[in-house]
Every structure is written in C-alpha cells, then in structure tokens.
Design a protein around this motif. Structure first.
Motif, PDB file in Angstrom:
ATOM      1  N   TRP A 846      44.022 124.573  50.684  1.00 23.81           N
ATOM      2  CA  TRP A 846      42.600 124.606  51.004  1.00 23.81           C
ATOM      3  C   TRP A 846      42.431 123.961  52.378  1.00 23.81           C
ATOM      4  O   TRP A 846      43.034 122.919  52.653  1.00 23.81           O
ATOM      5  N   SER A 847      41.596 124.549  53.252  1.00 24.32           N
ATOM      6  CA  SER A 847      41.594 124.105  54.638  1.00 24.32           C
ATOM      7  C   SER A 847      40.196 124.067  55.233  1.00 24.32           C
ATOM      8  O   SER A 847      39.342 124.907  54.921  1.00 24.32           O
ATOM      9  N   LEU A 848      39.959 123.074  56.118  1.00 23.90           N
ATOM     10  CA  LEU A 848      38.770 123.010  56.973  1.00 23.90           C
ATOM     11  C   LEU A 848      39.234 123.191  58.407  1.00 23.90           C
ATOM     12  O   LEU A 848      40.069 122.414  58.906  1.00 23.90           O
ATOM     13  N   VAL A 849      38.727 124.216  59.097  1.00 24.13           N
ATOM     14  CA  VAL A 849      39.066 124.458  60.492  1.00 24.13           C
ATOM     15  C   VAL A 849      37.958 123.890  61.362  1.00 24.13           C
ATOM     16  O   VAL A 849      36.783 124.228  61.182  1.00 24.13           O
ATOM     17  N   CYS A 850      38.317 123.004  62.296  1.00 28.60           N
ATOM     18  CA  CYS A 850      37.344 122.328  63.154  1.00 28.60           C
ATOM     19  C   CYS A 850      37.581 122.707  64.607  1.00 28.60           C
ATOM     20  O   CYS A 850      38.719 122.710  65.081  1.00 28.60           O
ATOM     21  N   SER A 851      36.497 123.041  65.306  1.00 28.72           N
ATOM     22  CA  SER A 851      36.553 123.225  66.759  1.00 28.72           C
ATOM     23  C   SER A 851      35.208 122.789  67.315  1.00 28.72           C
ATOM     24  O   SER A 851      34.274 122.489  66.563  1.00 28.72           O
ATOM     25  N   TYR A 852      35.075 122.785  68.628  1.00 29.69           N
ATOM     26  CA  TYR A 852      33.808 122.371  69.227  1.00 29.69           C
ATOM     27  C   TYR A 852      32.753 123.464  69.121  1.00 29.69           C
ATOM     28  O   TYR A 852      31.582 123.232  69.414  1.00 29.69           O
ATOM     29  N   ASP A 854      32.651 125.933  66.206  1.00 24.81           N
ATOM     30  CA  ASP A 854      32.267 126.251  64.836  1.00 24.81           C
ATOM     31  C   ASP A 854      33.219 125.602  63.846  1.00 24.81           C
ATOM     32  O   ASP A 854      34.257 125.081  64.206  1.00 24.81           O
ATOM     33  N   TYR A 855      32.798 125.656  62.568  1.00 24.66           N
ATOM     34  CA  TYR A 855      33.570 125.094  61.466  1.00 24.66           C
ATOM     35  C   TYR A 855      33.653 126.140  60.363  1.00 24.66           C
ATOM     36  O   TYR A 855      32.729 126.932  60.162  1.00 24.66           O
ATOM     37  N   SER A 856      34.766 126.124  59.629  1.00 27.41           N
ATOM     38  CA  SER A 856      34.897 127.029  58.494  1.00 27.41           C
ATOM     39  C   SER A 856      35.851 126.433  57.474  1.00 27.41           C
ATOM     40  O   SER A 856      36.706 125.611  57.814  1.00 27.41           O
ATOM     41  N   VAL A 857      35.690 126.842  56.220  1.00 28.17           N
ATOM     42  CA  VAL A 857      36.628 126.460  55.169  1.00 28.17           C
ATOM     43  C   VAL A 857      37.286 127.731  54.657  1.00 28.17           C
ATOM     44  O   VAL A 857      36.671 128.811  54.675  1.00 28.17           O
ATOM     45  N   SER A 858      38.525 127.607  54.195  1.00 27.72           N
ATOM     46  CA  SER A 858      39.224 128.801  53.717  1.00 27.72           C
ATOM     47  C   SER A 858      40.164 128.445  52.575  1.00 27.72           C
ATOM     48  O   SER A 858      40.685 127.333  52.496  1.00 27.72           O
ATOM     49  N   CYS A 865      32.158 130.356  56.843  1.00 24.23           N
ATOM     50  CA  CYS A 865      31.639 129.582  57.972  1.00 24.23           C
ATOM     51  C   CYS A 865      30.638 128.564  57.445  1.00 24.23           C
ATOM     52  O   CYS A 865      29.831 128.872  56.562  1.00 24.23           O
ATOM     53  N   ILE A 866      30.662 127.341  57.997  1.00 25.47           N
ATOM     54  CA  ILE A 866      29.741 126.305  57.555  1.00 25.47           C
ATOM     55  C   ILE A 866      28.989 125.749  58.749  1.00 25.47           C
ATOM     56  O   ILE A 866      29.311 126.023  59.905  1.00 25.47           O
ATOM     57  N   SER A 867      27.964 124.937  58.473  1.00 23.70           N
ATOM     58  CA  SER A 867      27.058 124.488  59.505  1.00 23.70           C
ATOM     59  C   SER A 867      27.706 123.489  60.445  1.00 23.70           C
ATOM     60  O   SER A 867      28.736 122.890  60.155  1.00 23.70           O
ATOM     61  N   SER A 868      27.060 123.289  61.575  1.00 27.29           N
ATOM     62  CA  SER A 868      27.506 122.315  62.563  1.00 27.29           C
ATOM     63  C   SER A 868      27.601 120.939  61.928  1.00 27.29           C
ATOM     64  O   SER A 868      26.794 120.586  61.079  1.00 27.29           O
ATOM     65  N   PRO A 869      28.583 120.134  62.312  1.00 28.37           N
ATOM     66  CA  PRO A 869      28.870 118.923  61.572  1.00 28.37           C
ATOM     67  C   PRO A 869      27.970 117.742  61.822  1.00 28.37           C
ATOM     68  O   PRO A 869      28.188 116.686  61.242  1.00 28.37           O
ATOM     69  N   SER A 870      26.981 117.817  62.661  1.00 28.11           N
ATOM     70  CA  SER A 870      26.135 116.652  62.886  1.00 28.11           C
ATOM     71  C   SER A 870      24.697 117.072  63.056  1.00 28.11           C
ATOM     72  O   SER A 870      24.395 118.232  63.319  1.00 28.11           O
ATOM     73  N   PRO A 871      23.731 116.165  62.930  1.00 30.01           N
ATOM     74  CA  PRO A 871      22.323 116.520  63.041  1.00 30.01           C
ATOM     75  C   PRO A 871      21.965 117.097  64.388  1.00 30.01           C
ATOM     76  O   PRO A 871      21.021 117.853  64.514  1.00 30.01           O
ATOM     77  N   LEU A 891      36.962 118.754  45.977  1.00 32.37           N
ATOM     78  CA  LEU A 891      37.432 118.490  47.333  1.00 32.37           C
ATOM     79  C   LEU A 891      36.232 118.566  48.264  1.00 32.37           C
ATOM     80  O   LEU A 891      35.551 119.591  48.316  1.00 32.37           O
ATOM     81  N   ILE A 892      35.966 117.453  48.994  1.00 31.13           N
ATOM     82  CA  ILE A 892      34.774 117.386  49.834  1.00 31.13           C
ATOM     83  C   ILE A 892      35.165 117.008  51.255  1.00 31.13           C
ATOM     84  O   ILE A 892      35.970 116.089  51.471  1.00 31.13           O
ATOM     85  N   PHE A 893      34.590 117.713  52.232  1.00 28.17           N
ATOM     86  CA  PHE A 893      34.775 117.413  53.645  1.00 28.17           C
ATOM     87  C   PHE A 893      33.480 116.824  54.208  1.00 28.17           C
ATOM     88  O   PHE A 893      32.391 117.324  53.935  1.00 28.17           O
ATOM     89  N   TYR A 894      33.641 115.760  54.989  1.00 29.00           N
ATOM     90  CA  TYR A 894      32.508 115.126  55.665  1.00 29.00           C
ATOM     91  C   TYR A 894      32.808 115.045  57.158  1.00 29.00           C
ATOM     92  O   TYR A 894      33.962 114.951  57.588  1.00 29.00           O
ATOM     93  N   SER A 895      31.742 115.041  57.958  1.00 30.54           N
ATOM     94  CA  SER A 895      31.847 114.687  59.356  1.00 30.54           C
ATOM     95  C   SER A 895      31.375 113.246  59.496  1.00 30.54           C
ATOM     96  O   SER A 895      30.356 112.864  58.924  1.00 30.54           O
ATOM     97  N   VAL A 896      32.134 112.428  60.251  1.00 31.07           N
ATOM     98  CA  VAL A 896      31.794 111.021  60.430  1.00 31.07           C
ATOM     99  C   VAL A 896      31.194 110.844  61.815  1.00 31.07           C
ATOM    100  O   VAL A 896      31.858 111.097  62.826  1.00 31.07           O
TER     101      VAL A 896
END
Length: 949
Positions: A846-852, A854-858, A865-871, A891-896
């Motif tokens: 299970w994976s979270l792909v991060c770039s400047y 976009d974000y996606s899980v697969s 595709c998921i939303s931008s990681p910050s407000p 399994l949960i992904f957060y942006s800090v």
C-alpha cells in the motif's frame, strides 16, 4: 407500508402474519387483526359506513359479540393491494373524522384512519406495488419494508423442490441462467411457477429448443393453459388441436380487455368490463390459469364478481398480442394517436407502415411517465419475430418482415444513444434481447473482460455497461466504484447500478457535493436497494453531509450502514446528522465517523439525535475524532437515556483520560443503558479510570459484554479489579482487553505509538545512496557498490526497513522531490521491472505518492488522487506521518505542518502478515527518518483544501 412488484409475495406475507396471529404463534399482544383488500373496498365506493359498521360488515363475529368500541384494544388493520385501489384517497380535501360511529364514505374512513385522526391507537399495514406508494402522504408512513422475492439460491431451491428429478431440475436451472431476461424475472415467485409450467411441458414434448426470451415463454404458457382447458373442461385429449375457433375468440377477447384496462391503469375488472369486450363471464372463468375469478359470497350482502389476470405480466402479454394481431390482420395501429388504417393489400405490405407501427410503440412507451408500458413493449417487439409468429400462425393472416426487425433494432440503438433516463435505456436493451440482437451487449462484455476501463464510452455503451452490471448478482450485492474508475463522472453514469446494489463502496473516489445530491436522490427513491454505503475518504465536508441528510430522512430510505470515515467532516456537520438520527424515518443502524475533526461540540450536537425516541442507531464509531473528556458527559447522557438504542461505541484514540472514563461510568451505571461493546483503546486511561469503570459494571452488570482498554495504563489494581469481574457470575462481560498496557501509552496523540525505523541495507536499490548515519536515502545517477543480495530491489529504486510491524505503530519521514511512502509484506517481489515489484501496484503493498504537485494512494494497481496536504495551497508540507493498526486493518497517512497533523487518507483492509515500511524514490528525491522519542504529539486536524489532480 410494504412494497414489492406484482406477484412477489406481499399478499402471502399478510396472510402468513394473520395465520400466525390466529394460531397463537406470534404477535399475541394484538387483540384484533382485520385484513381487508382494496379489491373488496372498491365494491363499497358508493356506500356509507362508520368505521364500526365497516368492521361489522366484513367481520360479522364482532357484531355478534356486541363490540362497538376498539379504543381499549390493540388493533391492526391490514389493507392489501393499494395499487388496485379505485377510491380517490383524497387526503387534501376529505373532511376530518374522529368518531368511529359516524357514517361517511369509505374513502373518508380510510384517509382519516391512515392519517391517525380516526382511532389513532390502531396500527395500519398497507401493501402496494412501488408505483402506487405515492398515494399515501410520506408523513403518514412510519416504516417502509420491501418484499424482494427470491435470491439466486432461492431460485434454484424452488426448481429443485418443484422437480424431484435431479437431472430435469438441473437442466431447467442451467437453461434459465443462460437467459438474462428469464434469470432476472425469476426473482418473482409467480414467474418461477410460469417458467416451471412451460419448461415441464416443453421437455415432456421433447422439443429441442427451450424458450429463451420472455415472449417465447408467455406464448408457450398460453399454449399450455389452452391445452389444460381443452382436457379439463372440454374432455379432449392432449394430442387434440388446441386452437379451435372458440379458444381463438376467447384469447382475442381477453387480449382486448387486457389492452383497454392497461391503458386505464386498471389491474382488476368487473363484469361490466368483460361484457364491453364481448366476453362471457362463465366462459372466461374456465381459463383458470390465465384468468382468475374472485367471488366473495360470505363477505357482507354484496355478491359482485371481481376479475384479474394471475399476474400483471400476463395482462401485458395479452395486451401486446391484441395490439400486434390488430395491426397485422387489419392494419390498425393502436399505438398511434391517429390510429391510421392500412386497408389495401399494397399498403398493408408497405414496410414503412410496419416500421412506423413498431417505432410508434417505442415512442409511446418512452413517453409513459411511470414506465407502465415497458414490459408491454418488450412483448410487442418480441411478437414481431417470425419464430414467435410461427407459434401463433393460426391467429395471423400474414407475418412481419425480417427487414422491419432490423429497422426496429437500429431505431432502438439510435434511441439508446440519445439522452434517455437510465431506466428507459435498460428496458430498450431488454427489447433488443427480445429481438435476438446481442451485439452491443457482447461488445461491452468483451471490453469488461479485458480489465481495461476508459471513460470515453458512447451513451449507448454506457447504457450497455449499466445493463450488464445490473444483471450481475455479484455487482448488485457489492458495487465497488474503484473497479471501474474512481471518478465522479463514472459514479454519475453508474448511478442506477448504485441504486440497485445492496452495498456501495465509494471510498476515496473524489466525490463532491454533486455526488452527494445524486446520492440523496438515490436514498429517497422508492426503488433503492441500498443497505450499506461507504463514502470514506471523500471531501464531503459540511455541505455534502447536509445535501445527503435530506435523502437519509426520506420515508423511502432503507440505508442501515453509513461510513463517513476521513471525510473532512467537522463539528458543523453534526447538526445535520443529528436531525437524521432523530427522524422518524431513519433506518441507520451503524454510523462510522472515525478520523474526522468532530470535537466535543460535534458530539454534543450528535447526542440530541442519539437520545431521540426515533433513533435506531446501534453502532457509533468515533475513533480518532479529536475528542476530550468533555464529550463523555454528552455520551453518558445518551447511555442513560431510556430511548437509547446504542449497543456498540468506539471512542479509541481520543484523549478522554480518567475524567472521561468516570463520566462514561455514570452512564454505564444507568438501568436504561444497553451498551454491549465499548472501546476506549488508546484513551490515556489509568488505574483510576479503570476502577471507576469496574464500579459502574458492578452497579449495572447485565449488559456490557466487551470492553477494550488496550494501549492504556490500567496498573495492577485496575487489571485485577476488572479481571475479577470476568469471574463474577453477575457480570455479562466475557471479553476484556488490557494488553498492551503501560505508562508509555499515556503520551497524548498518535506519537505514543512511535517506533524507531532503520533501513534494511540488503534491500536498497543501487540507484539509492545512504547518508546521515543511515537515516537518509537519496536517489542518485551512479550505481552504488552494494554487494549482491537476493533481497535487493534490482530494478526499481526502492528499499524496505528492517522493522516488521505488528499492533499499532507510528512514524514520520521528511521527503523532497517525488517519493512513495509505503508498507509492504516481506515477500514482495524484488527482481525485474514488473509491476508486482512496485509499491502500491500489487496486492502485497500500500503506497502514498507525494510530490509538490499532487498526492495519491495506490494498492493492487488501483490509484486514488487525494487532496492537497495542507490548508494552504501555497504551503506544501514535506513531512508525512504514518499510523497503522495491523490488528484492526487500519492504515492512515497524515501531513505534518508545524505542530499539526492533517489527515490525508485512511485505508481499511485486512493485514495477514507483518508490515514493513518501504520507500520508492524518483530522480533527485530523498527521504529522511524522523526521530520522535522526545517530541510531543501534534494535534490532529482535517485539511479543507479541495485541490485534486
């Protein structure tokens, strides 16, 4: 109100209820059960009665016993067959009536009884076909149920019980499964009987070709019934010709009656209706299999005869036969407004006249507001085939042309390609099947089998896809949108499939308010089958929940399970959810709001709905909702409420502390509390809170069966006190979880589950360089000089950590460039460039792909595709937190960002092996492991950004 299509078993259900009551098998709290049918009440439409007189009229025993008042009794009125009602049921203008002894029309009696003005203590049960349900105002209906007929297993059971010969039963079952039309229709018990009757006769006569379409089936059924009539009433033999002049005339007359009454929407008829069509009542009753006579001699003073076909489909078939024979034999087009007559031989052979006839029938059916001509059209077009006309050649002076059939097929495909309602398109596909044209369906079936899905389908192909999916028992049981495309466009296209399914999985599909509005329409539809809806990980927020709440409060909504985990819902949405829970029409049993920022304010709003006498909720999940001990006061009030129906409450991963446990204990002590399962895992509870909970269970030991206090610090005293309760015969508690436990779990937030990761150097791809004492990895251009090892990723720039994770674990990483942050089983492939080695593109990871950008899980070759990681769209955090509960399958992904966790995505699954953190790096990317041993846990918040790829 109980709904169901014709012949599905509604009347049998009411009779079973009445029989069980009368024989003391059930419902013994009821003193009187009065079963009525609208067929009987129609006969009294010109007369006046009081409610007492009406009961005396039908149930003379009550009059003989001198019972004139029913207020002091528990009374049930059953009104069967609302769809057959010929009374106006004028709820708007009928006078108000409250006196059970005052005489008035039967219509006024019924409307006042249903509205609760007359004998308000009475319970009322109405059965109806779905289309007629609108005649009863929604506010008068407290509960809606549905008779759905046979499941696939029950279909087979029916035929195996009907045919004791195993070989014959298997032949029939196998044949039915080859025909979509027959297999779908067999959920109706009456249709199963018709099918069994026909196939038994066909197999007996050793015919090689069994009927595959509805039209073929009903032509054979007509033949079988005519044979039975000749043998039973005319003294003939089975080998005698069955189409004598008398039989032909009767079938033609019945066809005229069927069509004339179908146009008026009538399903029952009287002697005058038969006479108008030239039918002798005595002769008609001989066709007992096709036409049923109801003659009530002992119900009051009337003796009027009531007639109906044994099933609506029989009426529709005979009506289609009448229209078809009229055109073929006389040239009159009954489906055209002008009803043109093509009298000359030359004109009657004109192919354009035939084409116009069938096309006008299609147009007429599409114009029908409630689809009441859909099945009629299928029969009419089926009768145009020469193979079917051969079976009816004794009625026909000529036959239709093959060219006309092809023109009709092309016209139907043209109509399907236009912007029709899905229900209309679906029926047109059934029409194509009746015309033996399967090209479009076979094309889409091959496309589906390829496993490749694209969005650029034509309208006709979309309709074909919907038709195929609605014919699939597997899809209708569980519809998962991600199998096709996790997009709103696909969801809206496949909405009819969602409506027909029992369970719809729409999690992580980028749905917006547009989808919520569409779902509200589905939930409030009379024909919706939805019982479970999973909307987790969509940005629904406040507006989406508000839009859906209208559908959830509809009297037609039958949804029982709603999952809204990780949907960016805040406390401001809880008011709308509370109104749903307190609605008298709510059917919700299970509500999952985990990992939303509800806070204490939201829980206080929810509690108002939870305490409502109309609330039916049994399970509430509030795990990780940023709650404190102040939420527990409101929940304690819910638990002690006399009207509370809660059986399971999940409050895990909230900072409730001992004060929260004490507040909950006061609710658990209440004699009204019926809670059976309580999860307080990871809630910062110590020995003090555990002792308080044990005291509550000692005061009211009769309900709680399961208590989860894992990941707290109960101490020796807390453990001993609760464990002693397990051995107490007065306690019902049989499951207690206190491990793991210890002082380390008293750290607020998710960082209490922190684990120190180390990279497994034996797995590192040679394009990845380690630095910072092995805490950082960077993608480089030059191969690194690592030794050969069977665990190394030889093609993809990936690596795993050494840590095998079980239980609950949390870690954070900092990244740059573009990276994949993953968890995987140890056995994931390492060799070659195949997808089974790539994180997120197989069933091992299970994976979270991060770039400047976009974000996606697969997972397993499916990407979301998921939303931008910050407000703020201008402030992208390069720090990611991962929380996994291996036992719960979460399994949960957060942006800090700064000191705050922003929830990104939750995956709910089943983990069968220990998990290993892993990373994949693109060019010039890096990942660093963060040390968390001394840091405080940041608060959890929801990102409100709607930016998506």
């Amino acid at each position: 109100m109980t709904k169901g299509v014709a012949g599905i078993g509604k009347t049998v259900l009411t009779q079973k209820f009445t029989l069980d009551w009368a024989t003391d098998k059930a419902n013994q709290d009821i003193q009187f059960t009065f079963p009525f049918t609208f067929r009987e009440l129609n006969l009294l439409r010109e007369k006046k009665y009081s409610l007492v007189e009406l009961v005396h009229h039908f149930f003379t025993e009550t009059k003989e016993a001198g019972i004139c008042r029913f207020e002091q009794f528990q009374v049930v009125f059953i009104f069967d067959g609302l769809d057959e009602c010929r009374l106006p049921l004028d709820f708007q203008t009928n006078e108000i009536l409250t006196d059970v002894t005052e005489s008035t029309s039967v219509d006024v009696l019924l409307t006042n009884l249903i509205r609760g003005k007359l004998l308000p203590s009475a319970r009322i049960w109405i059965t109806t076909r779905p289309a007629a349900a609108i005649h009863i105002p929604p506010e008068c209906v407290d509960m809606v149920t549905e008779v759905r007929g046979f499941t696939n297993i029950q279909k087979e059971e029916y035929f195996r019980k009907r045919f004791r010969d195993e070989e014959k039963a298997s032949t029939i079952i196998s044949h039915i499964k080859t025909s979509k039309s027959l297999h779908i229709m067999c959920h109706i018990p009456v249709f199963c009987w018709i099918t069994a009757t026909v196939l038994e006769d066909v197999l007996k006569t050793r015919e090689e070709v069994l009927p595959k379409t509805l039209t073929e089936m009903y032509i054979h059924f007509l033949v079988v019934q005519t044979k039975l009539k000749n043998i039973k009433y005319d003294g003939g033999a089975e080998t005698d010709p069955h189409w004598n002049p008398e039989n032909r005339k009767m079938v033609e007359s019945l066809g005229k009656l069927a069509f004339e009454q179908l146009k008026k929407g009538n399903l029952i008829f009287y002697e005058s209706d038969l006479t108008e069509c030239g039918i002798d009542v005595k002769a008609a009753s001989v066709y007992s299999g096709v036409f049923t006579q109801f003659f009530k001699e002992e119900r009051g003073l009337y003796q009027e005869k009531v007639f109906c076909f044994i099933h609506l489909t029989v009426q529709e078939f005979l009506a289609a036969l009448h229209v078809h024979l009229t055109f073929i034999n006389s040239g009159v087009n009954l489906m055209s407004e002008e009803q043109s007559t093509f009298q000359t031989t030359e004109t009657r052979k004109d192919k354009s006249a035939e084409t116009h006839f069938y096309q006008s029938a299609i147009d007429k059916a599409l114009e029908s507001p409630n689809g009441h001509l859909d099945l009629f059209l299928r029969f009419l077009l089926g009768l145009s085939l020469q193979t079917n006309q051969t079976l009816l050649r004794v009625f026909l002076q000529r036959s239709s042309s093959t060219q006309t059939n092809q023109e009709t097929v092309q016209y139907i495909k043209k109509m399907i390609d236009e912007d029709l309602f899905q229900e209309e398109s679906i029926n047109l596909f059934h029409c194509l099947i009746e015309l033996n044209d399967h090209f479009l369906l076979e094309e889409i079936q091959k496309y589906l089998s390829s496993g490749f899905f694209r969005l650029n389908l034509s309208p006709a192909q979309w309709s074909a896809l919907v038709f195929i999916l609605q014919s699939s028992e597997e899809v209708l049981d569980v519809f998962d949108l991600k199998k096709y495309s996790a997009s709103e466009e696909t969801f809206l296209r496949l909405l009819p499939v969602v409506k027909a399914s029992n369970k719809a999985i729409l999690s992580g599909c980028n749905l917006t308010d547009i989808s919520c509005e569409a779902l509200s329409s589905v939930l409030s539809s009379q024909s919706s089958n939805l019982r479970e809806l999973d909307l987790s990980n969509n940005n629904l927020m406040r507006s989406g929940v508000k839009l859906m709440s209208a559908g959830l409060k509809s009297p037609h909504c039958t949804l029982e399970t709603l999952r809204l985990s990780g949907c960016k819902i805040s406390e401001w949405s809880c008011g709308a959810l509370s109104s749903v829970l307190s609605s008298q029409f709510s059917t919700l049993r299970d509500l999952d709001l985990s990992y939303n920022k509800l806070t204490d304010l939201g829980v206080r709003q929810l509690s108002a709905g939870l305490e409502s006498s109309h609330c039916t909720l049994k399970t509430l999940r509030l795990s990780g909702c940023n709650l404190s001990n102040r939420s527990c006061e409101a929940l304690s009030s819910v638990l002690s409420s006399q009207s509370s129906s809660l059986r399971e409450l999940d409050l895990s991963n909230n900072n409730l502390q001992d004060s929260g446990a004490k507040l909950l204990s006061s609710g658990l002590k209440s004699p009204h509390c019926t809670l059976e399962t309580l999860s307080l895992s990871g809630c910062l509870i110590t020995e003090e809170g555990c002792v308080s909970l044990a005291s509550a269970l000692s005061s009211n030991p009769s309900h709680l069966r399961e208590l989860d206090l894992s990941y707290n610090h109960p101490g020796d005293t807390g453990v001993k006190t609760l464990t002693a309760g397990l051995e107490n015969p007065r306690w019902r508690l049989d499951t207690l979880r206190v491990e793991p436990g210890g002082v380390q779990w008293l750290r607020p937030g998710l960082r209490k589950y922190s684990c120190e990761l180390t990279f497994d150097t034996d797995t590192v791809n040679r394009k990845i360089k380690l630095s910072d004492d092995g805490r950082k990895v960077t993608r480089v251009r030059e191969d690194q000089s690592y030794l050969d090892h069977p665990s190394r990723f030889d093609w993809w720039p990936q690596l795993l950590c050494r840590n095998g994770l079980t239980g609950r674990c949390y870690w954070e990483v900092e990244w740059s460039g573009e990276v994949s942050i993953a968890v995987a089983y140890r056995g994931i492939s390492r060799r070659g460039d195949r997808a089974n080695c790539v994180f997120g593109w197989n069933d091992q990871s299970w994976s979270l792909v991060c770039s400047y950008d976009d974000y996606s899980v697969s997972h397993n070759n499916k990407e979301t595709c998921i939303s931008s990681p910050s407000p703020s769209s201008n402030s992208v955090s390069n720090r990611v937190a991962v929380y996994v509960d291996c036992t719960a399958g979460t399994l949960i992904f957060y942006s800090v960002s700064s000191d705050t966790l922003f929830h990104q995505h939750t995956i709910n699954t089943t983990f069968t092996e220990p998990l290993y953190p892993g990373f994949r790096l693109w060019s010039d990317s890096s990942v660093s492991l963060c040390s968390l041993s001394e840091e405080e846990s940041p608060p959890v918040r929801e990102t409100l950004s709607l930016q998506t790829r």
